[in-house]
Design an enzyme around this catalytic site. Sequence first.
Site: not given
Length: 201
Positions: A8-9, A13, A70, A177, A182-183
């Site tokens: 990822t950039k 994230k 993603d 969080k 979801h992550r």
Amino acid sequence: MRKVVIATKNPGKAKEFEEMFSTLGYTVETLLDHPEMSDIEETGTTFEENSAIKATQTAKALHTLAIADDSGLAVEALNGEPGVYSARYAGLDKDDQKNREKLLKAMEQVPDEARAAAFHCVLTISDENGQIIKQYHGIWDGMITRFEQGSNGFGYDPIFYVPSEQKTAAELTQTRKDQLSHRGQAVSQLVRDLERGALNL
């Protein structure tokens, strides 16, 4: 200390992954640490496909095991939009503020009881040869607010209301969080596999 490369950039994230994996004894590198890597074109139509594309291409380019996520927001009243286009919903410049404004505008006429939405995250682990080892899927249910609330997080967090917490994602602490998101769910599944020996990074 073991190293894991996250494809990822996205600075937001990257920060979340660093916090999650540091407790496991891993140092985290992202594509921000590898400027030689050109942008990976996300040509998939699902979170699973795009996650796999990013993980396998990063792994092969850097000759190392790689993890890609993603993720995106699916809004029921908008037939699942913005979905895989969440980051570039308002344009290719991936402007979080513009994305939120466009979504709130699209939801103006939607009544409170019909504003359900869910964040999705698919994590893909690829070996250095570009072979997929495993995928994990996390889903976080919530509602879309009518205005922004909170200053933590990134992306759609200020307009994603979490009923169980009576707060938006942007009003939660990072620790909370990570527990709910979801992550966080996808990473927790990965961690469980590591702990029981079903996965070796």
